[in-house]
Design a protein around this motif. Structure first.
Motif, PDB file in Angstrom:
ATOM      1  N   THR A 248       0.769  -1.286   0.018  1.00 39.11           N
ATOM      2  CA  THR A 248      -0.137  -0.014  -0.079  1.00 39.11           C
ATOM      3  C   THR A 248       0.955   1.277   0.075  1.00 39.11           C
ATOM      4  O   THR A 248       2.141   1.031   0.280  1.00 39.11           O
ATOM      5  N   PRO A 249       0.474   2.276  -0.269  1.00 37.64           N
ATOM      6  CA  PRO A 249       1.068   3.492  -0.248  1.00 37.64           C
ATOM      7  C   PRO A 249       1.831   4.086   1.071  1.00 37.64           C
ATOM      8  O   PRO A 249       2.618   4.624   1.137  1.00 37.64           O
ATOM      9  N   GLY A 250       0.959   3.739   2.099  1.00 38.54           N
ATOM     10  CA  GLY A 250       1.274   3.610   3.382  1.00 38.54           C
ATOM     11  C   GLY A 250       2.272   2.892   3.963  1.00 38.54           C
ATOM     12  O   GLY A 250       2.738   3.388   5.144  1.00 38.54           O
ATOM     13  N   SER A 251       2.806   2.143   3.080  1.00 39.90           N
ATOM     14  CA  SER A 251       3.887   1.170   3.955  1.00 39.90           C
ATOM     15  C   SER A 251       4.913   1.795   3.877  1.00 39.90           C
ATOM     16  O   SER A 251       5.553   2.870   2.886  1.00 39.90           O
ATOM     17  N   LEU A 252       5.866   1.700   4.854  1.00 43.63           N
ATOM     18  CA  LEU A 252       7.267   2.113   5.087  1.00 43.63           C
ATOM     19  C   LEU A 252       8.240   1.901   3.604  1.00 43.63           C
ATOM     20  O   LEU A 252       9.238   2.618   3.321  1.00 43.63           O
ATOM     21  N   ALA A 253       8.083   0.582   3.490  1.00 41.39           N
ATOM     22  CA  ALA A 253       8.768   0.479   1.929  1.00 41.39           C
ATOM     23  C   ALA A 253       8.486   1.143   0.819  1.00 41.39           C
ATOM     24  O   ALA A 253       9.316   0.965  -0.090  1.00 41.39           O
ATOM     25  N   ARG A 254       7.322   1.884   0.765  1.00 42.23           N
ATOM     26  CA  ARG A 254       7.066   2.759  -0.264  1.00 42.23           C
ATOM     27  C   ARG A 254       8.393   3.853  -0.448  1.00 42.23           C
ATOM     28  O   ARG A 254       8.471   4.185  -1.879  1.00 42.23           O
ATOM     29  N   ALA A 255       8.954   4.261   0.479  1.00 45.89           N
ATOM     30  CA  ALA A 255       9.897   5.320   0.162  1.00 45.89           C
ATOM     31  C   ALA A 255      11.512   4.674  -0.179  1.00 45.89           C
ATOM     32  O   ALA A 255      12.105   5.287  -0.442  1.00 45.89           O
ATOM     33  N   TRP A 256      11.302   3.223  -0.426  1.00 49.35           N
ATOM     34  CA  TRP A 256      12.631   2.607  -0.969  1.00 49.35           C
ATOM     35  C   TRP A 256      12.506   2.886  -2.468  1.00 49.35           C
ATOM     36  O   TRP A 256      13.386   2.640  -3.201  1.00 49.35           O
ATOM     37  N   MET A 297      -6.081 -16.719  -4.475  1.00 52.99           N
ATOM     38  CA  MET A 297      -5.595 -15.895  -3.417  1.00 52.99           C
ATOM     39  C   MET A 297      -4.655 -14.693  -3.911  1.00 52.99           C
ATOM     40  O   MET A 297      -4.665 -13.421  -3.669  1.00 52.99           O
ATOM     41  N   VAL A 298      -3.477 -15.072  -5.081  1.00 56.20           N
ATOM     42  CA  VAL A 298      -2.889 -13.868  -5.473  1.00 56.20           C
ATOM     43  C   VAL A 298      -3.739 -12.987  -6.338  1.00 56.20           C
ATOM     44  O   VAL A 298      -3.462 -11.905  -6.306  1.00 56.20           O
ATOM     45  N   THR A 299      -4.771 -13.245  -6.968  1.00 58.98           N
ATOM     46  CA  THR A 299      -5.775 -12.514  -7.683  1.00 58.98           C
ATOM     47  C   THR A 299      -6.517 -11.660  -6.795  1.00 58.98           C
ATOM     48  O   THR A 299      -6.266 -10.240  -7.094  1.00 58.98           O
ATOM     49  N   VAL A 300      -6.884 -11.861  -5.592  1.00 62.35           N
ATOM     50  CA  VAL A 300      -7.359 -11.042  -4.745  1.00 62.35           C
ATOM     51  C   VAL A 300      -6.479 -10.076  -4.114  1.00 62.35           C
ATOM     52  O   VAL A 300      -6.851  -8.711  -4.088  1.00 62.35           O
ATOM     53  N   GLU A 301      -5.395 -10.409  -4.073  1.00 63.94           N
ATOM     54  CA  GLU A 301      -4.219  -9.551  -3.363  1.00 63.94           C
ATOM     55  C   GLU A 301      -3.732  -8.593  -4.518  1.00 63.94           C
ATOM     56  O   GLU A 301      -3.426  -7.175  -4.447  1.00 63.94           O
ATOM     57  N   ALA A 302      -3.550  -9.039  -5.850  1.00 66.25           N
ATOM     58  CA  ALA A 302      -3.282  -8.210  -6.876  1.00 66.25           C
ATOM     59  C   ALA A 302      -4.202  -7.154  -7.157  1.00 66.25           C
ATOM     60  O   ALA A 302      -3.647  -5.967  -7.411  1.00 66.25           O
ATOM     61  N   LEU A 303      -5.488  -7.363  -7.306  1.00 68.59           N
ATOM     62  CA  LEU A 303      -6.690  -6.351  -7.368  1.00 68.59           C
ATOM     63  C   LEU A 303      -6.645  -5.322  -6.067  1.00 68.59           C
ATOM     64  O   LEU A 303      -6.723  -4.212  -6.371  1.00 68.59           O
ATOM     65  N   ARG A 304      -6.170  -5.775  -5.010  1.00 72.94           N
ATOM     66  CA  ARG A 304      -6.290  -5.206  -3.579  1.00 72.94           C
ATOM     67  C   ARG A 304      -5.038  -4.071  -3.843  1.00 72.94           C
ATOM     68  O   ARG A 304      -5.450  -2.537  -3.523  1.00 72.94           O
ATOM     69  N   THR A 305      -4.020  -4.493  -4.414  1.00 74.86           N
ATOM     70  CA  THR A 305      -2.888  -3.520  -4.396  1.00 74.86           C
ATOM     71  C   THR A 305      -3.034  -2.590  -5.434  1.00 74.86           C
ATOM     72  O   THR A 305      -3.000  -1.473  -5.256  1.00 74.86           O
ATOM     73  N   LEU A 306      -3.591  -3.086  -6.813  1.00 73.76           N
ATOM     74  CA  LEU A 306      -3.671  -1.922  -7.871  1.00 73.76           C
ATOM     75  C   LEU A 306      -4.869  -0.861  -7.435  1.00 73.76           C
ATOM     76  O   LEU A 306      -4.469   0.287  -7.615  1.00 73.76           O
ATOM     77  N   ARG A 307      -5.960  -1.377  -6.425  1.00 72.11           N
ATOM     78  CA  ARG A 307      -6.761  -0.265  -6.054  1.00 72.11           C
ATOM     79  C   ARG A 307      -6.441   0.657  -5.090  1.00 72.11           C
ATOM     80  O   ARG A 307      -6.344   1.802  -5.112  1.00 72.11           O
ATOM     81  N   ALA A 308      -5.209   0.147  -4.071  1.00 73.14           N
ATOM     82  CA  ALA A 308      -4.842   0.815  -3.404  1.00 73.14           C
ATOM     83  C   ALA A 308      -3.979   1.875  -3.652  1.00 73.14           C
ATOM     84  O   ALA A 308      -3.688   2.943  -3.196  1.00 73.14           O
ATOM     85  N   TYR A 309      -3.486   1.803  -4.987  1.00 73.75           N
ATOM     86  CA  TYR A 309      -2.436   2.635  -5.626  1.00 73.75           C
ATOM     87  C   TYR A 309      -3.309   3.699  -6.520  1.00 73.75           C
ATOM     88  O   TYR A 309      -2.909   4.445  -7.222  1.00 73.75           O
TER      89      TYR A 309
END
Length: 314
Positions: A248-256, A297-309
């Motif tokens: 998600t954009p709020g993850s600390l890893a986004r700054a990497w 499972m991967v499909t649900v997470e892919a869609l959630r990630t795309l929507r989060a961004y």
């Protein structure tokens, strides 16, 4: 038209949209749990239905089994199954109460001497498991299993005696990382994103991000994957991308990652949707059933990630 009293159906996504294609894939191939999760996240489905589907995997010891995590088959409870269950509950806002108290009692019962979790408990022996999952009699504590669980419990303000020593273990494990691999880094991020000491978490994440780039644990250019190394012991093509770390954009890893690097990885993720509407798995598909269960499972997470961004999914 006469009213029937039935609830209105959710709107159907536009034909050929990523969500429309994924919905067809889910009804065609997914387990009931993933179907209910998909309905909750994208079709206005209810949380109760997800929780009821998850309950089928719960054991009397408070843990979860029955191949909830597809690479571990058989009925016995395992730490990785418990972590999976907590992620499901967290995503529907149900990570608390007696259900999580039972999980914490289970985690306490199978913890190692330093209070953390092994990746695989030896009770798995005798049941099918992925060839990359070692089963030993005295398994060590693993950040891979402990970090995501500790992070989830902190994010949901769950306080249990087990959590204190497990948190100390995670800090020590993350602080001592010098040579790592992508899944371990993902576990570290899951811990750092939610642990209460935010200033320490931010400083630690900054160091970890430099490690990821220095050790080339991320594929920054999806168009040149042949130039990106795959971690030792991983399957051919098992690359990890910026969105794997910063879900998600709020993850600390986004700054990497730069905006351009993040955008390229999200373009790649969107383009990975297969003709059947689902997303592929990148790790070793060692048995037909495991791949079939993991792709939804991967499909649900892919869609959630795309929507989060903010990416359009339909």
């Amino acid at each position: 038209m006469a009213e029937t009293g039935d609830p209105p159906l959710p709107p159907t996504p536009p034909a050929r949209s990523p969500l429309f294609r994924a919905e067809h894939f889910m009804w065609l191939t997914a387990r009931v749990l993933e179907q209910r999760r998909f309905a909750y996240h994208f079709l206005n489905g209810g949380a109760d239905a997800v929780e009821t589907a998850l309950e089928a995997y719960r054991n009397e010891d408070g843990g979860y089994g029955h191949a909830l995590e597809p690479d571990l088959r058989g009925p016995v409870s395992q730490p990785l199954h418990a972590g999976h269950a907590l992620r499901v509950l967290d995503a529907i806002g149900r990570c608390g109460g007696q259900r999580v108290e039972r999980v914490c009692r289970y985690l306490t019962s199978i913890s190692t001497t330093d209070g953390a979790l092994p990746a695989v408990h030896p009770s798995q022996r005798g049941y099918p498991a992925a060839p990359f999952v070692p089963i030993v009699d005295d398994p060590p504590s693993e950040l891979l299993a402990t970090g995501p669980v500790v992070g989830l419990l902190h994010r949901n303000e769950v306080w249990h005696a087990w959590l204190f020593r497990a948190t100390d273990f995670c800090w020590q494990a993350v602080d001592s990382l010098e040579k790592s691999h992508p899944y371990e880094v993902e576990a570290a991020v899951a811990f750092l994103d939610s642990v209460p000491d935010r200033s320490r978490a931010e400083a630690t994440a900054d160091r970890l991000g430099r490690l990821v780039r220095e050790q080339r644990l991320v594929a920054l250019d999806p168009e040149r994957l042949d130039a990106s190394p795959v971690a030792s012991g991983y399957a051919p093509g098992e690359h990890h991308f910026p969105y794997d770390y910063a879900k998600t954009p709020g993850s600390l890893a986004r700054a990497w990652f730069t905006d351009e690097e993040m955008a390229r990885s999200l373009d790649f993720l969107a383009g990975e949707q297969c003709e059947d509407g689902g997303w592929p798995i990148r790790w070793l598909a060692w048995a037909p059933g495991t791949a079939l269960e993991a792709r939804p499972m991967v499909t649900v997470e892919a869609l959630r990630t795309l929507r989060a961004y903010g990416r359009p999914i339909g």
